[in-house]
Motif scaffolding. Structure first.
Motif, PDB file in Angstrom:
ATOM      1  N   GLU A   1      10.972  50.559   6.692  1.00 17.26           N
ATOM      2  CA  GLU A   1      11.906  51.545   7.248  1.00 17.26           C
ATOM      3  C   GLU A   1      13.373  51.190   6.993  1.00 17.26           C
ATOM      4  O   GLU A   1      14.146  52.039   6.532  1.00 17.26           O
ATOM      5  CB  GLU A   1      11.651  51.740   8.742  1.00 17.26           C
ATOM      6  N   PRO A   2      13.804  49.958   7.281  1.00 21.47           N
ATOM      7  CA  PRO A   2      15.220  49.628   7.020  1.00 21.47           C
ATOM      8  C   PRO A   2      15.589  49.721   5.546  1.00 21.47           C
ATOM      9  O   PRO A   2      16.692  50.156   5.205  1.00 21.47           O
ATOM     10  CB  PRO A   2      15.351  48.184   7.538  1.00 21.47           C
ATOM     11  N   ILE A   3      14.668  49.329   4.662  1.00 29.63           N
ATOM     12  CA  ILE A   3      14.935  49.418   3.228  1.00 29.63           C
ATOM     13  C   ILE A   3      15.096  50.875   2.806  1.00 29.63           C
ATOM     14  O   ILE A   3      15.991  51.218   2.016  1.00 29.63           O
ATOM     15  CB  ILE A   3      13.799  48.754   2.423  1.00 29.63           C
ATOM     16  N   ALA A   4      14.255  51.742   3.345  1.00 30.83           N
ATOM     17  CA  ALA A   4      14.343  53.171   3.022  1.00 30.83           C
ATOM     18  C   ALA A   4      15.675  53.752   3.473  1.00 30.83           C
ATOM     19  O   ALA A   4      16.310  54.526   2.741  1.00 30.83           O
ATOM     20  CB  ALA A   4      13.184  53.923   3.668  1.00 30.83           C
ATOM     21  N   ARG A   5      16.119  53.378   4.666  1.00 23.54           N
ATOM     22  CA  ARG A   5      17.398  53.897   5.174  1.00 23.54           C
ATOM     23  C   ARG A   5      18.559  53.408   4.311  1.00 23.54           C
ATOM     24  O   ARG A   5      19.483  54.173   3.993  1.00 23.54           O
ATOM     25  CB  ARG A   5      17.598  53.476   6.631  1.00 23.54           C
ATOM     26  N   MET A   6      18.522  52.137   3.934  1.00 23.69           N
ATOM     27  CA  MET A   6      19.594  51.586   3.098  1.00 23.69           C
ATOM     28  C   MET A   6      19.616  52.244   1.717  1.00 23.69           C
ATOM     29  O   MET A   6      20.683  52.572   1.190  1.00 23.69           O
ATOM     30  CB  MET A   6      19.413  50.072   2.973  1.00 23.69           C
ATOM     31  N   ALA A   7      18.436  52.457   1.137  1.00 30.36           N
ATOM     32  CA  ALA A   7      18.358  53.076  -0.184  1.00 30.36           C
ATOM     33  C   ALA A   7      18.808  54.533  -0.127  1.00 30.36           C
ATOM     34  O   ALA A   7      19.521  55.000  -1.023  1.00 30.36           O
ATOM     35  CB  ALA A   7      16.932  52.983  -0.719  1.00 30.36           C
ATOM     36  N   ASN A   8      18.399  55.260   0.915  1.00 27.26           N
ATOM     37  CA  ASN A   8      18.818  56.654   1.052  1.00 27.26           C
ATOM     38  C   ASN A   8      20.330  56.764   1.236  1.00 27.26           C
ATOM     39  O   ASN A   8      20.970  57.672   0.688  1.00 27.26           O
ATOM     40  CB  ASN A   8      18.104  57.312   2.235  1.00 27.26           C
TER      41      ASN A   8
END
Length: 324
Positions: free
Chosen positions: A145-152
Motif C-alpha cells: 500500500e505505501p509503495i502504491a501511494r508513493m508511485a501514484n
C-alpha cells in the motif's frame, strides 16, 4: 476462480511461503521506460527499505527476496509462536510502528494501563493486532500500500499500482524451500541483468554476501543454520556456505547453459535434498512455470491436502518428477 487465501496458507503444514506481487498498467518498479525515457530505478530501494523494516515489526522473517522491474519475489517464514510470546505492550508497540492504532492502545503504550471499563476493549484489540503480526496478508498489505501511494503520487495519477492479489505458494519441505530461494536469488541473473549472483542489486543474496564480507552481525534477514545465535529458535535449515556454493554454481551453469558445471562440482546440499543436478537446473530456471500452488514432495503434498481436507493433490505429477 482464484483459490481462497485460507486454502493457500496452512501453518500446521509449513511456515515457509513464496509470495509474488506484480504491477499493472505498465507500471515500473525499476529500470528505464522506453516510452517516457524515465528511470524508475529508485523505486526498488523503496521496496527493499520497506520490506526490511516490516520484517523487524511483524513476526514474519525474510528468507529471500528479489525486486525486479515490474514485480517482487519474497520467501518468508511465518513465526506464530513468536507472536504468541510477545507481551501485550510489545504487540501494541510493534503495531504502532506501522499503524496509528486507537486512542485506547495509544494510552496503553504511554501509561501501560487504561481505565477498568476499557480493559475488555483493549484486550480484544491487542488480540486482533497479535494475530495480524503473523498474518501474511497484512504483511503484504503493509508492504504494497505505501509503495502504491508513493508511485501514484510520483506519476501524478490514481488507481491500482499492484495487481489485486499477491500470489502465495506454500513451501512444504526443505527441497521446495531451497529450490524457491535459489530461484528468487537468481532472478536478476536469469533475466540477464547481471553476470554473478552477488552483483544483483536489491536481492537477498547480495545483502547476505555483503554482510558476510563486511562481517556485519545485524543482518535483518533470517539466518541460516550455521549462523544460529543463542536463543534463536527459527533458522533457514541449511548452512549458508553450502547454499552460497550451490547458488554460485547454478548461476555459472545458467550463464553457460550447461548443467555439467553443477555435475562436475556437485554440492553436498543437493545430495542431502535428494535432487538430481538436471532437475535442480530446471527448477531454478522455471520454478513458477512448473508449480502453481503448494510445492513439495509427494509425502508433503499429501500431508498438506489432508490437513485442508482436499481430495485432489495439486502438482503431484510434477512433484514426482522433480522431487524424489
Amino acid at each position: 476462480m482464484p483459490t481462497p487465501r485460507s486454502k493457500q496458507l496452512c501453518l500446521q503444514a509449513t511456515p515457509y511461503y513464496h509470495c509474488v506481487s506484480r504491477c499493472v498498467r505498465r507500471a515500473f518498479l525499476c529500470g528505464q521506460d522506453r516510452v517516457s525515457n524515465k528511470s524508475y530505478e529508485h523505486r526498488r530501494a523503496w521496496i527493499e527499505k520497506r520490506l526490511l523494516f516490516l520484517s523487524k515489526v511483524f513476526c514474519i522473517k525474510i528468507c529471500a527476496y528479489a525486486v525486479m522491474s515490474n514485480h517482487c519475489h519474497l520467501v518468508v517464514h511465518i513465526d506464530e509462536n513468536a507472536a504468541r510470546e510477545l507481551t501485550d505492550l510489545e504487540v501494541v508497540q510493534r503495531w504502532h510502528h506501522v499503524y496509528q492504532g486507537t486512542l485506547i492502545t495509544q494510552q496503553f503504550e504511554r501509561e501501560n494501563k487504561v481505565e477498568d471499563y476499557l480493559v475488555a476493549t483493549l484486550k480484544h484489540t491487542i488480540s486482533v493486532y497479535r494475530n495480524r503480526l503473523f498474518d501474511l496478508s497484512w504483511f503484504m498489505r503493509s508492504l504494497n500500500e505505501p509503495i502504491a501511494r508513493m508511485a501514484n503520487a510520483e506519476d501524478e495519477c490514481t488507481g491500482r499500482f499492484w495487481e489485486g492479489r499477491f500470489v502465495s505458494q506454500a513451501l512444504l519441505d526443505d527441497s521446495a524451500l531451497a529450490a524457491c530461494m535459489a530461484y528468487v536469488d537468481l532472478n536478476p541473473l536469469r533475466s540477464g541483468m547481471v553476470d554473478t549472483p552477488e552483483q544483483s542489486e536489491f536481492t537477498s543474496i547480495r545483502r547476505r554476501v555483503q554482510s558476510l564480507l563486511q562481517r556485519k552481525d545485524a543482518n535483518p534477514l533470517m539466518p541460516f543454520r550455521d549462523q544460529r545465535e543463542p536463543g534463536l529458535a527459527s533458522v533457514v535449515p541449511f548452512n549458508f556456505k553450502d547454499y552460497l556454493e550451490l547458488v554460485d554454481l547454478t548461476g555459472k551453469a545458467m550463464r553457460a547453459n550447461d548443467v555439467n558445471i553443477i555435475d562436475n562440482n556437485l554440492p553436498r546440499i543437493l545430495s542431502r535434498l535428494n535432487i538430481s543436478s538436471s532437475n535442480w537446473f530446471r527448477l531454478t530456471r522455471k520454478f513458477e512455470v512448473y508449480f502453481k500452488g503448494a510445492i513439495g514432495n509427494c509425502e508433503s503434498l499429501t500431508h498438506f491436502c489432508n490437513l485442508q481436507n482436499r481430495v485432489r493433490r495439486l502438482n503431484i505429477n510434477v512433484s514426482k518428477k522433480y522431487f524424489r
